[in-house]
Scaffold this motif. Structure first.
Motif, PDB file in Angstrom:
ATOM      1  N   THR A   1      13.091  25.917  44.162  1.00 13.28           N
ATOM      2  CA  THR A   1      11.730  25.519  43.548  1.00 13.28           C
ATOM      3  C   THR A   1      11.518  24.187  42.887  1.00 13.28           C
ATOM      4  OG1 THR A   1      12.071  26.968  41.735  1.00 13.28           O
ATOM      5  CG2 THR A   1      11.119  28.046  43.459  1.00 13.28           C
ATOM      6  N   SER A   2      12.622  23.770  42.369  1.00 12.14           N
ATOM      7  CA  SER A   2      12.840  22.245  41.821  1.00 12.14           C
ATOM      8  C   SER A   2      14.014  22.013  41.898  1.00 12.14           C
ATOM      9  CB  SER A   2      12.480  22.304  40.202  1.00 12.14           C
ATOM     10  OG  SER A   2      13.443  23.200  39.683  1.00 12.14           O
ATOM     11  N   TYR A   3      14.219  20.555  41.833  1.00 16.97           N
ATOM     12  CA  TYR A   3      15.640  19.758  42.041  1.00 16.97           C
ATOM     13  C   TYR A   3      15.690  18.625  41.313  1.00 16.97           C
ATOM     14  CZ  TYR A   3      13.752  16.537  45.111  1.00 16.97           C
ATOM     15  OH  TYR A   3      12.885  15.544  45.662  1.00 16.97           O
ATOM     16  N   GLU A   4      16.723  18.278  41.159  1.00 13.32           N
ATOM     17  CA  GLU A   4      17.117  16.868  40.444  1.00 13.32           C
ATOM     18  C   GLU A   4      18.180  16.364  41.282  1.00 13.32           C
ATOM     19  OE1 GLU A   4      18.408  17.009  36.195  1.00 13.32           O
ATOM     20  OE2 GLU A   4      16.991  18.463  35.621  1.00 13.32           O
TER      21      GLU A   4
ATOM     22  N   MET B   1       9.812  12.715  41.568  1.00 11.59           N
ATOM     23  CA  MET B   1      10.106  13.902  41.029  1.00 11.59           C
ATOM     24  C   MET B   1       9.082  14.524  39.818  1.00 11.59           C
ATOM     25  SD  MET B   1      14.343  14.565  40.926  1.00 11.59           S
ATOM     26  CE  MET B   1      14.559  13.105  40.521  1.00 11.59           C
TER      27      MET B   1
ATOM     28  N   GLN C   1       6.184  15.357  41.498  1.00 16.88           N
ATOM     29  CA  GLN C   1       5.936  16.632  42.140  1.00 16.88           C
ATOM     30  C   GLN C   1       5.910  17.793  41.239  1.00 16.88           C
ATOM     31  OE1 GLN C   1       9.884  16.124  44.401  1.00 16.88           O
ATOM     32  NE2 GLN C   1       8.734  15.698  46.097  1.00 16.88           N
ATOM     33  N   LYS C   2       6.056  17.629  39.901  1.00 14.90           N
ATOM     34  CA  LYS C   2       6.124  18.829  38.874  1.00 14.90           C
ATOM     35  C   LYS C   2       4.448  19.212  38.927  1.00 14.90           C
ATOM     36  CE  LYS C   2       9.474  17.112  35.796  1.00 14.90           C
ATOM     37  NZ  LYS C   2       9.945  16.634  34.513  1.00 14.90           N
TER      38      LYS C   2
ATOM     39  N   ASN D   1       2.822  19.259  41.508  1.00 19.95           N
ATOM     40  CA  ASN D   1       1.945  19.975  43.004  1.00 19.95           C
ATOM     41  C   ASN D   1       1.623  18.829  43.851  1.00 19.95           C
ATOM     42  OD1 ASN D   1       2.940  22.480  42.819  1.00 19.95           O
ATOM     43  ND2 ASN D   1       0.865  22.958  41.676  1.00 19.95           N
TER      44      ASN D   1
END
Length: 745
Positions: free
Chosen positions: A65-68, A146, A149-150, A152
């Protein structure tokens, strides 16, 4: 749960929404991961947050659901990262040499001391600095996307934002996320407001009020076609959007508007004893049209041409007899600087154009035939035997333009080389396009505008044809006598009945106008699909693709979204080896009928003209074509449009297409189809109006089929409601005309 490792393999990638399926090497174990990524590059190191899921078809996967994006720490990982192509100019050999020289310190050297890279074989000082700069830019891009994208914001939209703000993206969005509303096409107020709320920006912030005013004004232009709003209406609508009390915070609204006018984003004017607010560019568009039309209209020759003999010769040649109002229309067109010819179907507009062309040829006058859409220009060309072009094609998009920047080769500094311009289907020309056309007209040119004033106004902003007619300064020829009508044809008869507020004749023994009664929406939809796929092709001999469904609405059981899904499933279902590509909620397949939904001035097309290949730029709102090819490797599409233009759609442009088995009646303006099917359903009276059903019926050349309840058709015919657009062209025309008469007599 968190896993981390380099991307080993990319299984699937949708560049439009970022959805990716790839394999990560997690502690020497390959793990299939699914989710949305900014970029998917082999060798890139990711830290993913998510959980394992058991997919019935593909087995266990890690759904994140999230990434770095993290930097690898092993020497092999560092080398793979550098050689992945992320940093331009660094290939496998250079990467190997850098890692061999600096080992675990590689990334620190690149970021903090890039000149040291010149110690490596075949890396000059200039190249070393370039590598360091590109590495920093890449980190800034990744961090910015990124961050966005937090909230949406899609991958593509995040990249679009970064293209405009660059390294300042995070600072700008944190300070004033409402700038996104002003600067970025596609970011609405609600998205910016959500970001602002999470950042703690107060509801009564000046940034927020300013954004609310801009969004309200722009929405009025884009959705309602207004070119201005009364200040009181603008403030009331913006306050409702912002959910704050206007009386309490009126000073905030006044201050925000004052700043907008200082920025020259908008203009605050006085019109009809009230303050109004207009976007600066739309005020410019209307002003250009008003000035050019008034100037052309004043350029009337002192000695008018006597063309009675030419008209008589045309009548003899084609064995016809013009009505007096048609002769007047021809005479006005030849002798006036600007003239309008308006009338419904069958009133002889096309024949009048042919006669005008014959007269122009006899007097050695150069002329251009133009129309707003490809279909309309083709019909004009077929009916006259002369070349006709779309307005966009005649203006010629300036080479190298990208996106929706509308710069043209022909403009005020490079006008058309012609004596007369004839524009058909002018009712659908918006004020922006009309202004570009007016700029390209030479000072001594005659302009003849032809259209049906009772059709829907243009999809874009403005009310060009109606404002010109209502101004009273342009000569208008109204055609009322029906000139073309077969004895057993009901299309034209019924179109005129509808336009007069009378129910059309429902006679299913006719050859071209039918009504099928159904009350249930599901049955209406099923009947339409059956007609397109089976019944009408069998009855008419036409292919399903030649039968066009025109629906009043987008949503609902009988809206175009649902109809397109059902028609696609029936006409072009999935099959083994049939290429398809999912974009959002739509699945595009090779063979699908599609429509361009926005103007894209930079999209390159190619077209075979005999044995010569033409090339140009620009695909425009309403162009219809067929998908010929889908490339799985690049997610690109080739679409062949009806006029023979072939366009390669890059992955970022495909969302400008929609399925076109069914289209809205608004989108059908300027087009004609052999057979049209229209659902007669219940709905809002502001939408289901007389001119909507009139426009739909007049799109048919050979047959109209209406499916639904007669009571709904009756409501539409009786509903003469029209949305009154706020526009300035009419008043500008009269004011400019008065000024010209005052100055020059």
């Amino acid at each position: 749960m968190r896993i981390e490792g380099p991307i080993e393999e990319i299984i699937f990638r949708n560049e439009q929404n970022g959805y990716s399926v790839f394999v990560v090497d997690f502690k020497s174990t390959p793990v299939v991961c699914v989710g949305k990524l900014l970029n998917a590059n082999i060798g890139e190191n990711l830290a993913l947050e998510g959980e394992y899921v058991n997919n019935a078809k593909y087995g266990y996967q890690f759904a994140f659901t999230s990434y770095e994006i993290t930097l690898p720490t092993s020497l092999a990982g560092i080398e793979r990262y550098l050689s992945s192509g992320l940093i331009k100019g660094v290939g496998p050999v250079t990467a190997r040499n850098i890692v061999k020289h600096f080992k675990e310190q590689t990334f620190d050297i690149i970021e903090m001391s890039p000149t040291s890279l010149a110690e490596v074989k075949n890396i000059s000082l200039k190249k070393a600095l370039e590598i360091g700069e590109k590495f920093k830019d890449l980190k800034k891009l990744q961090n910015s996307v990124m961050f966005l994208q937090k909230y949406n914001i899609s991958t593509n939209m995040a990249l679009k934002i970064y293209d405009i703000y660059g390294a300042k993206t995070i600072d700008i969005v944190k300070t004033n996320p409402y700038r996104l509303v002003e600067d970025i096409n596609g970011i609405g107020f609600l998205s910016a407001d959500k970001i602002a709320g999470s950042l703690g920006i107060p509801e009564t912030s000046e940034f927020r009020v300013r954004a609310g005013i801009i969004y309200t004004l722009n929405s009025s232009v884009e959705k309602t076609g207004n070119t201005f709003l009364p200040k009181s209406v603008l403030f009331a609508q913006a306050a409702k959007l912002l959910e704050i009390d206007l009386d309490t915070y009126i000073s905030l609204f006044e201050e925000a508007l004052e700043n907008l006018t200082l920025d020259k984003t908008t203009l605050l004017l006085w019109h009809n004893n009230a303050e109004i607010v207009t976007p600066s560019k739309y005020h410019h568009y209307e002003n250009v049209v008003a000035q050019k039309l008034a100037l052309l209209n004043s350029s009337v020759a002192i000695k008018k041409l006597k063309i009675e003999d030419e008209i008589s010769h045309f009548e003899e040649k084609f064995n016809i007899s013009f009505h007096e109002e048609q002769k007047n229309a021809i005479t006005n067109a030849i002798n006036c600087g600007v003239s309008v010819i308006t009338g419904g179907p069958g009133t002889g507009k096309t024949t009048i154009i042919k006669c005008i062309i014959e007269i122009l040829k006899a007097h050695n006058k150069r002329f251009m035939l133009l129309a707003p859409t490809g279909r309309a220009s083709k019909r004009m060309s077929d009916s006259t035997g002369e070349e006709a072009k779309t307005i966009h094609r005649a203006l010629e998009v300036a080479s190298g333009e990208l996106g929706n920047v509308s710069r043209f080769v022909y403009n005020e500094n490079n006008t058309f080389k012609t004596d007369v311009v004839i524009v058909d289907e002018v009712s659908m020309v918006d004020v922006a396009l009309m202004s570009h056309l007016c700029k390209a007209l030479p000072r001594d040119c005659k302009l003849i505008l032809v259209g049906d004033k009772d059709q829907l106004p243009s999809v874009g902003a403005g009310n060009v044809l109606d404002d010109i007619i209502q101004s009273g300064i342009i000569t208008v020829s109204m055609l009322t006598k029906i000139y073309r009508q077969s004895d057993d044809s009901l299309i034209i008869t019924n179109a005129h009945l509808i336009n007069c507020g009378k129910m059309p004749h429902i006679d299913n023994s006719s050859k071209d106008f039918f009504f099928e009664e159904h009350a249930d929406l599901g049955k209406i939809k099923n009947a339409i699909v059956d007609m397109v796929v089976r019944r009408l092709p069998k009855f008419t001999g036409l292919e399903a693709a030649q039968i066009q469904v025109l629906a009043p609405l987008k949503a609902g059981v009988c809206g175009i979204d649902n109809l397109n899904r059902s028609l696609q499933e029936a006409i072009n279902p999935p099959a083994i080896n049939k290429m398809e590509l999912p974009i959002g909620e739509t699945i595009f397949r090779v063979g699908d009928k599609v429509m361009q939904t926005t103007n894209n001035y930079g999209l390159v097309w190619k077209k075979m003209n005999g044995f010569i290949e033409e090339e140009g730029e620009g695909v425009f709102n309403g162009d219809i074509g067929t998908i010929e090819l889908i490339d799985f490797q690049t997610n690109e599409m080739v679409v062949c449009f009806e006029d023979g233009r072939r366009c390669l759609y890059p992955r970022t442009e495909i969302n400008q297409l929609s399925l076109a088995y069914a289209i809205t009646i608004h989108k059908s303006q300027g087009s004609e189809f052999d057979v049209v099917i229209i659902p007669a359903i219940a709905g809002a009276s502001m939408i289901l109006t007389r001119n909507l059903i009139y426009t739909a019926v007049t799109r048919a050349k050979k047959m109209v089929v209406i499916v639904g309840e007669q009571k709904n058709l009756k409501r539409m015919v009786a509903n003469n409601y029209t949305v009154q657009r706020f526009t300035l062209l009419k008043s500008m025309l009269t004011a400019t005309d008065a000024k010209i008469k005052q100055l020059f007599g």
